[in-house]
Design a protein around this motif. Structure first.
Motif, PDB file in Angstrom:
ATOM      1  N   LYS A 412      89.904  11.720  20.263  1.00  0.00           N
ATOM      2  CA  LYS A 412      90.590  10.477  19.891  1.00  0.00           C
ATOM      3  C   LYS A 412      91.539  10.017  20.988  1.00  0.00           C
ATOM      4  N   ASP A 415      90.196   7.588  26.329  1.00  0.00           N
ATOM      5  CA  ASP A 415      89.737   6.201  26.371  1.00  0.00           C
ATOM      6  C   ASP A 415      88.278   6.118  26.807  1.00  0.00           C
ATOM      7  N   LYS A 420      87.772   4.674  21.987  1.00  0.00           N
ATOM      8  CA  LYS A 420      87.989   6.087  22.288  1.00  0.00           C
ATOM      9  C   LYS A 420      86.660   6.833  22.229  1.00  0.00           C
TER      10      LYS A 420
END
Length: 508
Positions: A412, A415, A420
């Motif tokens: 999570k 990026d 994500k």
């Protein structure tokens, strides 16, 4: 001006070192949602985290336990919440996921079918369990194909390898299969198949790797020693003293000069994470045996726990049967994370503990404030003289889920495109058994040897998954959750083994 770049770009350096790259802006289309070179979507990842334990204690209802000699009746410790849908109260095992409630769903009420009137192999229903736990439930849980014996076997391909075939050739490694429990710990017996959770076509066993350092070198080292054995050992040791990043220094700087500021920031963070991983893994020595070579650096072999002194609370030692599984699981989760981010593989399985695990839980539960003198298997059956029932089992499950939460949180935080990495992943938590009618006698209630009341966790948003809810099924097969996850990862079929259909509520 930043140049465009292909997704399958690697930094090649001295000695054959390769460093994979994360998805950068210069690899994407103008919307940041697809790969510019191919027009295809961002890569989808598929991972399974497995726990070798049941969900409750023998003879103890879901709200009953004894802790430190005191018996209590208290709900909220069994993994499945009382509430359905969103906004449910987190149970004891789910506490490590409290910051990730919107990123996973919990599916409960599942069961593997079995014959209640016959123990004959020919009477096992499709996708069903053979009436002898533990091994009798392993095959249908992992592959959806019925088991015909008590052996720990899959008779057909498992879900992870279906997705590995779908992604074959899209990365250097088709699938990553790793295990945190490196030893069996029970004198007079052996793994006997309990260490397998991944199978290829026709049930071909796929070996798992329990050494984080070996996994690391296979992912990021890319080195084959040339020449004779002495020369190979010398060059391998010399290479081991260097950071992989130091071997690609020149090309790393050239790449940083080619990309825009946003990609430069992301790359520098990526390289920092690789170096941090190198430093932490360097502190973990490789395990002895099981395909492991001599330690890369001089020093003692790691502390592999010997066999447990005994299974009962009056016999088991507090310093046996444990090999720092906590640290090993975290290191392996780090490697899966980095392999996903670098697109070195799109499929991974992490077996934290084996089927019917006899890992000593005293070191783990002592750190959690509830020391119990028992191995993981016996916590479900008898606990120790002072600690039995639901809460002790749930604390063991909480420890397993903490590693699942750790991996979700890492994904999570990475990026990718406009979102994500977790947005393009499906990450499952699977445990060995449920809590209900005993499979062996088809009559005793509230038993660990049960394939009823089974639960799975499904994290990520790949393929339209809509996490954040508790989904209660009316006896769905666990393989139907696997089918749903496979579809989220790009699989077009609707069958796994002998099981058909998905859990449609998992999707938006």
């Amino acid at each position: 001006m930043a140049k465009s770049m292909k997704r399958r770009t690697f930094l090649a350096g001295l000695g054959g070192a390769l460093v994979g790259l994360p998805v950068l802006e210069c690899m994407l289309d103008s919307r940041g949602t697809a790969l510019a070179q191919s027009g295809g979507g961002l890569p989808k990842r598929y991972a399974i985290v497995f726990a070798g334990q049941a969900l409750g204690g023998d003879g103890w209802p879901k709200d009953r336990q004894m802790v430190a000699g005191t018996r209590t009746t208290e709900s909220g410790h069994f993994i499945a919440p009382a509430q359905v849908g969103a906004g449910y109260a987190l149970t004891t095992p789910l506490q490590p996921l409290r910051e990730l409630v919107a990123d996973f769903s919990i599916v409960s009420g599942m069961r593997i079918p079995y014959s209640k009137t016959s123990t004959v192999a020919a009477e096992v229903p499709p996708g069903g369990a053979f009436r002898d736990f533990h091994g009798g439930g392993a095959g249908p849980l992992l592959s959806g194909t019925r088991s015909l014996s008590s052996g720990f076997l899959c008779r057909s391909i498992t879900s992870d390898q279906v997705i590995a075939k779908l992604n074959k050739g899209k990365g250097p490694i088709d699938s990553l299969v790793v295990r945190a429990q490196p030893s069996w710990y029970l004198a007079g017996s052996s793994y006997a198949g309990r260490q397998y959770i991944s199978y290829g076509d026709n049930g071909t066993k796929i070996e798992s790797q329990p050494s984080p350092q070996i996994v690391y070198r296979s992912l990021f080292g890319n080195f084959t020693p040339p020449g004779n054995e002495a020369q190979a050992e010398h060059e391998f040791r010399q290479r081991a003293r260097n950071s992989v990043l130091s071997l690609v220094t020149e090309k790393r700087q050239s790449l940083l000069n080619r990309v825009g500021q946003a990609d430069r920031t992301r790359l520098e963070r990526h390289f920092d994470e690789i170096r941090d991983l190198e430093l932490r893994l360097g502190a973990i020595p490789p395990i002895a045996g099981g395909g492991c070579s001599k330690p890369l650096d001089p020093g003692a072999d790691p502390a592999i726990g010997g066999d447990n002194a005994g299974s009962g609370s009056s016999q088991i030692g507090t310093n046996t049967g444990y090999s720092q599984e906590t640290e090993r699981a975290r290191a392996l989760a780090d490697l899966i994370y980095m392999a996903f981010v670098c697109d070195l593989t799109r499929v991974a399985t992490l077996q934290i503990t084996t089927f019917q695990s006899h890992m000593n839980v005293h070191p783990i539960l002592s750190a959690m404030g509830t020391p119990i003198r028992a191995d993981l298997h016996e916590v479900g059956h008898n606990g120790d003289e002072q600690n039995r029932g639901q809460l002790p089992v749930s604390l063991c499950l909480q420890w397993h889920i903490s590693h699942y939460a750790y991996l979700l949180n890492k994904l999570k935080g990475a990026d990718e495109g406009t979102g994500k990495v977790l947005d393009n992943s499906v990450v499952l938590f699977v445990n060995e058994a449920g809590h209900g009618t005993q499979l062996n006698d088809a009559s005793s209630a509230d038993q660990t040897h049960s394939v009823e009341n089974m639960v799975m966790l499904v994290g990520g948003r790949a393929g339209g998954l809509a996490p954040g809810r508790h989904i209660v099924t009316q006896g769905a097969h666990p393989a139907q959750v696997l089918i749903s996850a496979m579809q989220a990862a790009g699989h077009m079929g609707n069958t796994l083994g002998e099981v058909t259909g998905n859990v449609s509520e998992l999707f938006a």
